[in-house]
Design a protein around this motif. Structure first.
Motif, PDB file in Angstrom:
ATOM      1  N   LYS A   1       4.659   2.046   4.578  1.00 51.47           N
ATOM      2  CA  LYS A   1       3.262   1.998   5.031  1.00 51.47           C
ATOM      3  C   LYS A   1       2.558   3.323   4.732  1.00 51.47           C
ATOM      4  CE  LYS A   1       2.464  -1.411   8.638  1.00 51.47           C
ATOM      5  NZ  LYS A   1       2.105  -1.651  10.048  1.00 51.47           N
ATOM      6  N   LEU A   2       3.236   4.407   5.034  1.00 51.41           N
ATOM      7  CA  LEU A   2       2.660   5.729   4.795  1.00 51.41           C
ATOM      8  C   LEU A   2       2.478   5.998   3.309  1.00 51.41           C
ATOM      9  CD1 LEU A   2       4.820   7.729   7.380  1.00 51.41           C
ATOM     10  CD2 LEU A   2       2.409   7.100   7.631  1.00 51.41           C
ATOM     11  N   VAL A   3       3.494   5.676   2.529  1.00 50.96           N
ATOM     12  CA  VAL A   3       3.458   5.973   1.093  1.00 50.96           C
ATOM     13  C   VAL A   3       2.453   5.080   0.366  1.00 50.96           C
ATOM     14  CG1 VAL A   3       4.807   5.878  -1.037  1.00 50.96           C
ATOM     15  CG2 VAL A   3       5.759   6.974   0.990  1.00 50.96           C
ATOM     16  N   TYR A   4       2.399   3.810   0.729  1.00 55.23           N
ATOM     17  CA  TYR A   4       1.437   2.921   0.072  1.00 55.23           C
ATOM     18  C   TYR A   4       0.011   3.430   0.273  1.00 55.23           C
ATOM     19  CZ  TYR A   4       4.704  -0.880  -1.173  1.00 55.23           C
ATOM     20  OH  TYR A   4       5.693  -1.650  -1.742  1.00 55.23           O
ATOM     21  N   ASP A   5      -0.264   3.935   1.450  1.00 53.13           N
ATOM     22  CA  ASP A   5      -1.597   4.473   1.725  1.00 53.13           C
ATOM     23  C   ASP A   5      -1.871   5.701   0.860  1.00 53.13           C
ATOM     24  OD1 ASP A   5      -4.080   4.572   3.310  1.00 53.13           O
ATOM     25  OD2 ASP A   5      -3.237   6.410   4.156  1.00 53.13           O
ATOM     26  N   ILE A   6      -0.893   6.582   0.745  1.00 52.60           N
ATOM     27  CA  ILE A   6      -1.039   7.792  -0.079  1.00 52.60           C
ATOM     28  C   ILE A   6      -1.263   7.434  -1.544  1.00 52.60           C
ATOM     29  CG2 ILE A   6       0.260   9.770  -1.006  1.00 52.60           C
ATOM     30  CD1 ILE A   6       1.604   9.958   1.791  1.00 52.60           C
ATOM     31  N   VAL A   7      -0.464   6.508  -2.051  1.00 52.51           N
ATOM     32  CA  VAL A   7      -0.532   6.131  -3.470  1.00 52.51           C
ATOM     33  C   VAL A   7      -1.859   5.445  -3.783  1.00 52.51           C
ATOM     34  CG1 VAL A   7       0.483   4.608  -5.213  1.00 52.51           C
ATOM     35  CG2 VAL A   7       1.963   6.013  -3.759  1.00 52.51           C
ATOM     36  N   ARG A   8      -2.294   4.570  -2.911  1.00 49.70           N
ATOM     37  CA  ARG A   8      -3.560   3.868  -3.170  1.00 49.70           C
ATOM     38  C   ARG A   8      -4.749   4.822  -3.129  1.00 49.70           C
ATOM     39  NH1 ARG A   8      -1.358  -1.295   0.285  1.00 49.70           N
ATOM     40  NH2 ARG A   8      -0.623  -2.509  -1.528  1.00 49.70           N
ATOM     41  N   LYS A   9      -4.690   5.828  -2.270  1.00 54.32           N
ATOM     42  CA  LYS A   9      -5.757   6.832  -2.244  1.00 54.32           C
ATOM     43  C   LYS A   9      -5.781   7.652  -3.523  1.00 54.32           C
ATOM     44  CE  LYS A   9      -6.194   7.348   2.773  1.00 54.32           C
ATOM     45  NZ  LYS A   9      -5.895   8.197   3.964  1.00 54.32           N
ATOM     46  N   ALA A  10      -4.636   7.719  -4.207  1.00 50.99           N
ATOM     47  CA  ALA A  10      -4.566   8.434  -5.487  1.00 50.99           C
ATOM     48  C   ALA A  10      -4.805   7.501  -6.669  1.00 50.99           C
ATOM     49  CB  ALA A  10      -3.200   9.108  -5.625  1.00 50.99           C
ATOM     50  N   GLY A  11      -5.326   6.312  -6.381  1.00 53.33           N
ATOM     51  CA  GLY A  11      -5.694   5.379  -7.440  1.00 53.33           C
ATOM     52  C   GLY A  11      -4.566   4.523  -7.974  1.00 53.33           C
ATOM     53  N   GLY A  12      -3.387   4.611  -7.364  1.00 53.36           N
ATOM     54  CA  GLY A  12      -2.230   3.899  -7.882  1.00 53.36           C
ATOM     55  C   GLY A  12      -1.998   2.545  -7.230  1.00 53.36           C
ATOM     56  N   VAL A  13      -1.109   1.774  -7.840  1.00 51.90           N
ATOM     57  CA  VAL A  13      -0.705   0.490  -7.268  1.00 51.90           C
ATOM     58  C   VAL A  13       0.721   0.620  -6.740  1.00 51.90           C
ATOM     59  CG1 VAL A  13      -2.233  -0.823  -8.772  1.00 51.90           C
ATOM     60  CG2 VAL A  13       0.136  -0.441  -9.478  1.00 51.90           C
ATOM     61  N   CYS A  14       1.066  -0.267  -5.824  1.00 49.86           N
ATOM     62  CA  CYS A  14       2.370  -0.204  -5.171  1.00 49.86           C
ATOM     63  C   CYS A  14       3.235  -1.385  -5.615  1.00 49.86           C
ATOM     64  CB  CYS A  14       2.191  -0.203  -3.657  1.00 49.86           C
ATOM     65  SG  CYS A  14       1.206   1.198  -3.073  1.00 49.86           S
ATOM     66  N   ILE A  15       4.429  -1.075  -6.114  1.00 46.65           N
ATOM     67  CA  ILE A  15       5.326  -2.084  -6.675  1.00 46.65           C
ATOM     68  C   ILE A  15       6.575  -2.180  -5.815  1.00 46.65           C
ATOM     69  CG2 ILE A  15       6.635  -2.799  -8.714  1.00 46.65           C
ATOM     70  CD1 ILE A  15       4.796  -0.869 -10.348  1.00 46.65           C
ATOM     71  N   ALA A  16       6.910  -3.394  -5.399  1.00 48.24           N
ATOM     72  CA  ALA A  16       8.137  -3.638  -4.643  1.00 48.24           C
ATOM     73  C   ALA A  16       9.173  -4.261  -5.571  1.00 48.24           C
ATOM     74  CB  ALA A  16       7.868  -4.564  -3.464  1.00 48.24           C
ATOM     75  N   ASP A  17      10.287  -3.583  -5.731  1.00 57.89           N
ATOM     76  CA  ASP A  17      11.401  -4.092  -6.531  1.00 57.89           C
ATOM     77  C   ASP A  17      12.275  -4.948  -5.611  1.00 57.89           C
ATOM     78  OD1 ASP A  17      13.872  -4.463  -7.808  1.00 57.89           O
ATOM     79  OD2 ASP A  17      13.747  -2.571  -8.893  1.00 57.89           O
ATOM     80  N   GLU A  18      12.163  -6.264  -5.751  1.00 56.99           N
ATOM     81  CA  GLU A  18      12.896  -7.215  -4.910  1.00 56.99           C
ATOM     82  C   GLU A  18      14.055  -7.865  -5.667  1.00 56.99           C
ATOM     83  OE1 GLU A  18      12.494  -8.151  -1.664  1.00 56.99           O
ATOM     84  OE2 GLU A  18      10.890  -6.697  -1.298  1.00 56.99           O
ATOM     85  N   VAL A  19      14.518  -7.200  -6.722  1.00 55.34           N
ATOM     86  CA  VAL A  19      15.572  -7.776  -7.552  1.00 55.34           C
ATOM     87  C   VAL A  19      16.809  -8.123  -6.725  1.00 55.34           C
ATOM     88  CG1 VAL A  19      17.173  -7.287  -9.440  1.00 55.34           C
ATOM     89  CG2 VAL A  19      14.751  -6.740  -9.697  1.00 55.34           C
TER      90      VAL A  19
END
Length: 466
Positions: A264-282
């Motif tokens: 939750k914390l990291v997704y917020d940080i990454v999105r504020k930096a213009g990035g997308v969040c990828i979940a590896d569910e392999v």
């Protein structure tokens, strides 16, 4: 030998049963009863197969066990060798067999489709791929509704990284130390375990401190780990990133579950930096964690892109990327094509896997059996000092072995000995972690409580004999 016995005694400690009734038996445990008779095998024997493998296959291949097993048949959670001996498969073909080996529903779907049409690419219409995509998309929250089919987890993560870079216009990617995302040149750069990396250029990749509650420098403090991601953005980039990718429970890294609240914390940080969040569910997807269908749900987040493979096909060469319509649209600027992605046979098999998991309530089953397994393993941990950590969810479990609980010194030699002993008793597990000192217990989802008891009893018996 006397010195070796002394060292092992120090490493394992003395068994401390709570009462005489729970002291380990001197007799080895027996496999649970299973009503199936393997077919007689008249093919090449192990020695011949091994010689041909060394002669004709690449030298980078590795094998388990000092004397490699020649596995010739599988049924549900069990495997059979050339002599018809049965083994409990607690590793599921490296976390790939979800419904069970040769599950009749999956086999029937594959056979029936194979009789009609084995292959036709997406240049033609075929209902199998759209039926499968519709069923898969229905399993996701939010606007994760567009599916791309590929052939493996490496391909899925390659495509996800391409999407992230095209969509954001940035190149910088962030992944976690101890993570594994594939063996292609690009996904190898995302991977952060030296065992699985060749010395090639990594590109614009940053590896953040792993939020590992057991070995991590900040324990379970999610905020401190998340700050490291912010530091990478502030000090290692121009302030913008393409994306962040992580497993929720690291597979190859040794069944390491991320610190609670971290994503939750990291997704917020990454999105504020213009990035997308990828979940590896392999490895974590399709109900394996028990509490949730997808691993990312255990952290209370919704990613922008989700990658999957392994359990999606129960052994078929199948992977997928699921994302939002907005992100998916960036690939339309060129022709994006995969010859085998969405192959009719694989799509029919994949849809059958989804239906089996639902029909047989395998997510609930994983939670129930996994809780039982974890409880028994934690009880065993109280008796053997060598068990440093028992962790995981559902049927994605790790047992880390150490020679010193305070120093957390990896018990590499002891793990190797126990690995062989478990095989002798009829239990096949995996190994993971940078030092290979974590038993990876990730069986097919049809694994039962009787199987769990047998596995723990076999581990108990093996430890008692060292």
């Amino acid at each position: 030998m006397a010195l070796q016995r002394l060292l092992l005694k120090k490493a394992f400690g003395e068994a401390k049963p709570k009462s005489l009734c729970c002291f380990f038996s001197t007799a080895p445990p027996s496999l649970p009863a299973f009503d199936y008779e393997p077919k007689p095998y008249n093919g090449p024997r192990a020695d011949e197969v091994f010689q041909k493998r060394k002669q004709f296959l690449g030298p980078s291949l590795f094998h388990f066990y000092q004397k490699p097993l020649n596995i010739v048949e599988g049924k549900m959670q069990y495997l059979y060798d050339e002599n018809g001996r049965r083994y409990l498969d607690a590793f599921a073909g490296i976390v790939t067999v979800s419904a069970g080996h040769c599950h009749p529903d999956v086999l029937n779907a594959i056979f029936e489709q194979s009789k009609l049409l084995q292959h036709a690419t997406t240049i033609y219409l075929h209902h199998a791929i759209t039926d499968f995509a519709e069923a898969l998309a229905s399993k996701f929250p939010g606007n994760l509704k567009v599916v791309y089919f590929v052939n493996s987890g490496s391909e899925a993560n390659e495509l996800a990284m391409l999407m992230a870079r095209l969509y954001t216009g940035s190149l910088e990617m962030i992944s976690l130390r101890n993570g594994y995302h594939g063996g292609s040149s690009n996904t190898m750069s995302l991977t952060a375990l030296n065992t699985w990396k060749y010395p090639i250029p990594q590109g614009e990749i940053h590896h953040a401190v792993n939020p590992d509650p057991y070995r991590g420098v900040f324990g379970s403090d999610a905020k401190s780990y998340a700050k490291d991601v912010q530091d990478h953005i502030d000090f290692g980039t121009a302030g913008k990133v393409a994306g962040f990718i992580s497993e929720t429970i690291q597979g190859v890294g040794g069944a390491v579950e991320l610190a609670p609240g971290y994503l939750k914390l990291v997704y917020d940080i990454v999105r504020k930096a213009g990035g997308v969040c990828i979940a590896d569910e392999v490895q974590t997807g399709f109900g394996r964690t028990g509490t949730h269908y997808w691993g990312f749900e255990t952290q209370g987040v919704i990613p922008d892109i989700v990658t999957m493979a392994k359990g999606i096909g129960n052994g078929l060469p199948l992977g997928a990327v699921v994302t939002t319509p907005e992100i998916a649209s960036v690939l339309a600027q060129k022709t994006q094509f995969n010859t085998y992605g969405g192959n009719p046979v694989c799509s029919a098999g994949g849809l059958a896997v989804l239906r089996v998991i639902d029909k047989e309530k395998r997510q609930v089953h994983s939670a129930d059996v996994g809780s039982h397994l974890l409880a028994r393993l934690r009880d065993l941990q109280q008796r053997y000092e060598i068990i440093g950590d028992v962790r995981g969810r559902g049927l994605m479990v790790g047992v880390e072995l150490v020679t010193d609980r305070n120093e957390k010194t990896p018990a590499k030699a002891e793990t190797a000995m126990l690995f062989e002993k478990l095989r002798e008793l009829g239990v096949l597990v995996g190994k993971g972690g940078l030092h290979g000192n974590v038993f990876r217990i990730k069986p097919p989802l049809c694994f039962t409580k009787d199987d769990a008891d047998f596995l723990v009893d076999a581990l108990d018996y093996s430890m008692s004999k060292l």
